[in-house]
Structure formats: structure tokens, C-alpha cells
Design an enzyme around this catalytic site. Structure first.
Site, PDB file in Angstrom:
ATOM      1  N   GLN A  51       4.327   6.550  -6.745  1.00 29.45           N
ATOM      2  CA  GLN A  51       2.940   6.066  -6.633  1.00 29.45           C
ATOM      3  C   GLN A  51       1.928   7.185  -6.462  1.00 29.45           C
ATOM      4  O   GLN A  51       0.738   6.973  -6.664  1.00 29.45           O
ATOM      5  CB  GLN A  51       2.805   5.085  -5.460  1.00 29.45           C
ATOM      6  CG  GLN A  51       3.566   3.779  -5.667  1.00 29.45           C
ATOM      7  CD  GLN A  51       3.484   2.910  -4.435  1.00 29.45           C
ATOM      8  OE1 GLN A  51       4.289   3.039  -3.535  1.00 29.45           O
ATOM      9  NE2 GLN A  51       2.504   2.033  -4.385  1.00 29.45           N
ATOM     10  N   CYS A  92       1.036  -4.439  -3.056  1.00 23.86           N
ATOM     11  CA  CYS A  92       1.365  -3.047  -3.400  1.00 23.86           C
ATOM     12  C   CYS A  92       0.097  -2.220  -3.384  1.00 23.86           C
ATOM     13  O   CYS A  92      -0.938  -2.660  -3.895  1.00 23.86           O
ATOM     14  CB  CYS A  92       2.002  -3.010  -4.794  1.00 23.86           C
ATOM     15  SG  CYS A  92       2.488  -1.361  -5.327  1.00 23.86           S
ATOM     16  N   LEU A  93       0.178  -1.030  -2.834  1.00 20.84           N
ATOM     17  CA  LEU A  93      -0.995  -0.145  -2.808  1.00 20.84           C
ATOM     18  C   LEU A  93      -1.424   0.256  -4.218  1.00 20.84           C
ATOM     19  O   LEU A  93      -2.575   0.635  -4.417  1.00 20.84           O
ATOM     20  CB  LEU A  93      -0.707   1.104  -1.963  1.00 20.84           C
ATOM     21  CG  LEU A  93      -0.605   0.845  -0.453  1.00 20.84           C
ATOM     22  CD1 LEU A  93      -0.130   2.100   0.274  1.00 20.84           C
ATOM     23  CD2 LEU A  93      -1.951   0.384   0.103  1.00 20.84           C
ATOM     24  N   HIS A 134      11.382  -3.029  -2.424  1.00 18.69           N
ATOM     25  CA  HIS A 134      10.141  -2.868  -3.195  1.00 18.69           C
ATOM     26  C   HIS A 134       9.905  -1.382  -3.512  1.00 18.69           C
ATOM     27  O   HIS A 134       9.600  -1.030  -4.663  1.00 18.69           O
ATOM     28  CB  HIS A 134       8.981  -3.463  -2.371  1.00 18.69           C
ATOM     29  CG  HIS A 134       7.614  -3.235  -2.949  1.00 18.69           C
ATOM     30  ND1 HIS A 134       6.809  -4.272  -3.371  1.00 18.69           N
ATOM     31  CD2 HIS A 134       6.888  -2.097  -3.149  1.00 18.69           C
ATOM     32  CE1 HIS A 134       5.674  -3.777  -3.815  1.00 18.69           C
ATOM     33  NE2 HIS A 134       5.689  -2.459  -3.688  1.00 18.69           N
ATOM     34  N   GLU A 135      10.069  -0.524  -2.494  1.00 20.03           N
ATOM     35  CA  GLU A 135       9.824   0.911  -2.701  1.00 20.03           C
ATOM     36  C   GLU A 135      10.895   1.530  -3.594  1.00 20.03           C
ATOM     37  O   GLU A 135      10.594   2.412  -4.419  1.00 20.03           O
ATOM     38  CB  GLU A 135       9.746   1.647  -1.358  1.00 20.03           C
ATOM     39  CG  GLU A 135       8.664   1.150  -0.399  1.00 20.03           C
ATOM     40  CD  GLU A 135       7.290   0.990  -1.023  1.00 20.03           C
ATOM     41  OE1 GLU A 135       6.972   1.734  -1.974  1.00 20.03           O
ATOM     42  OE2 GLU A 135       6.531   0.106  -0.572  1.00 20.03           O
ATOM     43  N   HIS A 138      10.115   1.088  -7.178  1.00 19.48           N
ATOM     44  CA  HIS A 138       9.149   2.077  -7.701  1.00 19.48           C
ATOM     45  C   HIS A 138       9.877   3.310  -8.241  1.00 19.48           C
ATOM     46  O   HIS A 138       9.480   3.867  -9.265  1.00 19.48           O
ATOM     47  CB  HIS A 138       8.184   2.531  -6.601  1.00 19.48           C
ATOM     48  CG  HIS A 138       7.018   1.610  -6.368  1.00 19.48           C
ATOM     49  ND1 HIS A 138       6.082   1.328  -7.334  1.00 19.48           N
ATOM     50  CD2 HIS A 138       6.620   0.937  -5.258  1.00 19.48           C
ATOM     51  CE1 HIS A 138       5.160   0.508  -6.830  1.00 19.48           C
ATOM     52  NE2 HIS A 138       5.465   0.258  -5.565  1.00 19.48           N
TER      53      HIS A 138
HETATM   54  C1  QAP Z   1       5.151  -3.021  -0.138  1.00 18.01           C
HETATM   55  O1  QAP Z   1       2.884  -2.569   0.196  1.00 18.01           O
HETATM   56  C2  QAP Z   1       5.329  -4.372   0.487  1.00 18.01           C
HETATM   57  O2  QAP Z   1      -3.323  -5.328  -1.948  1.00 18.01           O
HETATM   58  C3  QAP Z   1       4.160  -2.133   0.575  1.00 18.01           C
HETATM   59  O3  QAP Z   1      -5.621  -4.452  -0.858  1.00 18.01           O
HETATM   60  C4  QAP Z   1       4.254  -5.252   0.630  1.00 18.01           C
HETATM   61  O4  QAP Z   1       1.854  -1.478   1.851  1.00 18.01           O
HETATM   62  C5  QAP Z   1       6.545  -4.764   0.915  1.00 18.01           C
HETATM   63  C6  QAP Z   1      -1.960  -3.087   0.578  1.00 18.01           C
HETATM   64  C7  QAP Z   1       4.436  -6.492   1.204  1.00 18.01           C
HETATM   65  C8  QAP Z   1       6.722  -6.002   1.512  1.00 18.01           C
HETATM   66  C9  QAP Z   1       5.672  -6.875   1.665  1.00 18.01           C
HETATM   67  C10 QAP Z   1      -2.037  -3.987  -0.466  1.00 18.01           C
HETATM   68  C11 QAP Z   1      -3.146  -2.635   1.138  1.00 18.01           C
HETATM   69  C12 QAP Z   1      -0.677  -2.573   1.057  1.00 18.01           C
HETATM   70  C13 QAP Z   1      -3.263  -4.440  -0.929  1.00 18.01           C
HETATM   71  C14 QAP Z   1       1.773  -2.230   0.910  1.00 18.01           C
HETATM   72  C15 QAP Z   1      -4.440  -3.978  -0.349  1.00 18.01           C
HETATM   73  C16 QAP Z   1      -4.385  -3.074   0.684  1.00 18.01           C
HETATM   74  C17 QAP Z   1       0.506  -2.788   0.439  1.00 18.01           C
HETATM   75 CO    CO Z   2       4.353  -0.852  -4.200  1.00 18.42          CO
END
Ligand code: QAP
Ligand code: CO
Length: 180
Positions: A51, A92-93, A134-135, A138
Site C-alpha cells: 500500500q 481499507c486505507l 486482509h493485509e 495485499h
Molecule cells: C483492514 O483497514 C481491515 O475507509 C485495515 O475512511 C479493516 O485500517 C481489517 C480506514 C476492517 C479488518 C476490518 C478506512 C480509515 C481504515 C476508511 C483499515 C477510512 C479511514 C482501514
Molecule cells: Co487494505
């Protein structure tokens, strides 16, 4: 320490496959530290090197409420996963503002190297299991939206492109105001 730029879907660089880290040295420790800083700043609960346009197998995760339980996985591999599957809402960031359910194994066991280059194993369930999977996706060049229907993928892609275009126009307007 440095904040890194997070690639946004549908950037084609998000689909590159990460290479294994050959030696856990100062360079890799610095990368992990910068990734952690970037994740906490976002804020997020997980970030993969892919990412930030580094195509090496490194992920950082912190699913704690207190934001002080950083976990770093170098060359992670899943050595066991449960037959039981569970849906969980993911974001997801690299796809800010979009969330949807993804179904994955409920429990996993992962083996990886830590920042001393030592092998460790971890059993995970719940949010931690979701986040690690999830990671790790990627690192294979897979973004969570690729678990969704083609229709949802197409919608997210076009909305992300539209937002990117609006951002570019906003930036251009601000720049010309400044120079006027
Ligand atoms: C992956 O995702 C994840 O849309 C990590 O506007 C996410 O940190 C694994 C984020 C959920 C399990 C459950 C997303 C921040 C952060 C956004 C994240 C946003 C601001 C996502
Ligand atoms: Co992600």
C-alpha cells in the site's frame, strides 16, 4: 520516522506481488516503523508494504483499543486455517469511505519473522484474524474489493476515479488561487 503515501484503489501498483524479505535488517526495521507511523496517523488498524508502494512482504497491525499493541509480520504465511468461515465488515486505507462484508476463515495460525528476524507463530481469531488475512492479501496483490461481486467492484472503481478527479480539480483550483 516518516509518513508514507498510501496508494489508492484502483492504482495498478496495488496488484503487484510482494517479494520475500531476504534479511531483517535496519532498512526493514525503518520501513516497519514508517508503516506503523503511517497506519496510526491515518488512523487504521492494518497496513501492508504494498500500500506504500514497497513490494516486500511486511505488514503492520494494531487492533487494540489503546493503539499500543503493534504487531509486525515479515514474510508471513498462514500455516492453518479453520473450516469455519465468518463474514466481517472490512474497509481499507487504500479504498477510503468504502466498507463491505468479506467472508474468510474464522481462525488462522500464522508464521512470520519478527523485527529481530526470529520466527514466531500466532493463533488469531476475531478482528485480528480478519486484519491479518486482509493485509496478507495485499502482499499477493489482492484488494478486499476483489472479494466482492464484479458489479460492486465496478461501482467502487468508478466512484474512486470520480473522487480522485474531483480531488485533482480541487488541488488545481487551490494552486491557481495561490499564484493569482
Ligand atoms: C483492514 O483497514 C481491515 O475507509 C485495515 O475512511 C479493516 O485500517 C481489517 C480506514 C476492517 C479488518 C476490518 C478506512 C480509515 C481504515 C476508511 C483499515 C477510512 C479511514 C482501514
Ligand atoms: Co487494505
Amino acid at each position: 520516522m516518516a509518513l508514507l503515501t498510501i496508494l489508492r484503489y484502483p492504482d495498478p501498483r496495488l496488484h503487484r506481488r510482494a517479494k520475500a524479505v531476504q534479511a531483517v535488517d535496519e532498512r526493514v526495521r525503518q520501513l516497519a516503523a514508517d508503516m506503523a507511523e503511517t497506519m496510526y496517523d491515518a488512523p487504521g488498524i492494518g497496513l501492508a508494504a504494498t500500500q506504500v508502494d514497497v513490494h516486500e512482504q511486511v505488514i503492520v497491525v494494531d487492533v487494540s483499543e489503546s493503539r499500543d499493541q503493534l504487531m509486525v509480520f515479515v514474510n508471513p504465511r498462514i500455516v492453518a486455517s479453520s473450516h469455519e468461515l465468518r463474514p466481517h465488515e472490512e474497509g481499507c486505507l487504500s479504498v477510503p469511505g468504502f466498507y463491505d462484508d468479506v467472508t474468510r476463515p474464522a481462525q488462522i495460525e500464522v508464521e512470520a519473522l519478527d523485527l529481530d528476524g526470529k520466527v514466531f507463530r500466532l493463533q488469531a481469531e476475531g478482528l485480528l484474524a480478519v486484519c491479518v488475512q486482509h493485509e496478507m492479501d495485499h502482499l499477493q496483490g489482492k484488494v478486499f474489493v476483489q472479494h466482492l461481486s464484479r458489479l460492486k467492484q465496478a461501482r467502487i472503481r468508478s466512484r474512486m476515479l470520480k473522487l480522485e478527479k474531483e480531488r485533482r480539480q480541487e488541488d488545481t483550483a487551490t494552486a491557481s488561487e495561490r499564484s493569482a
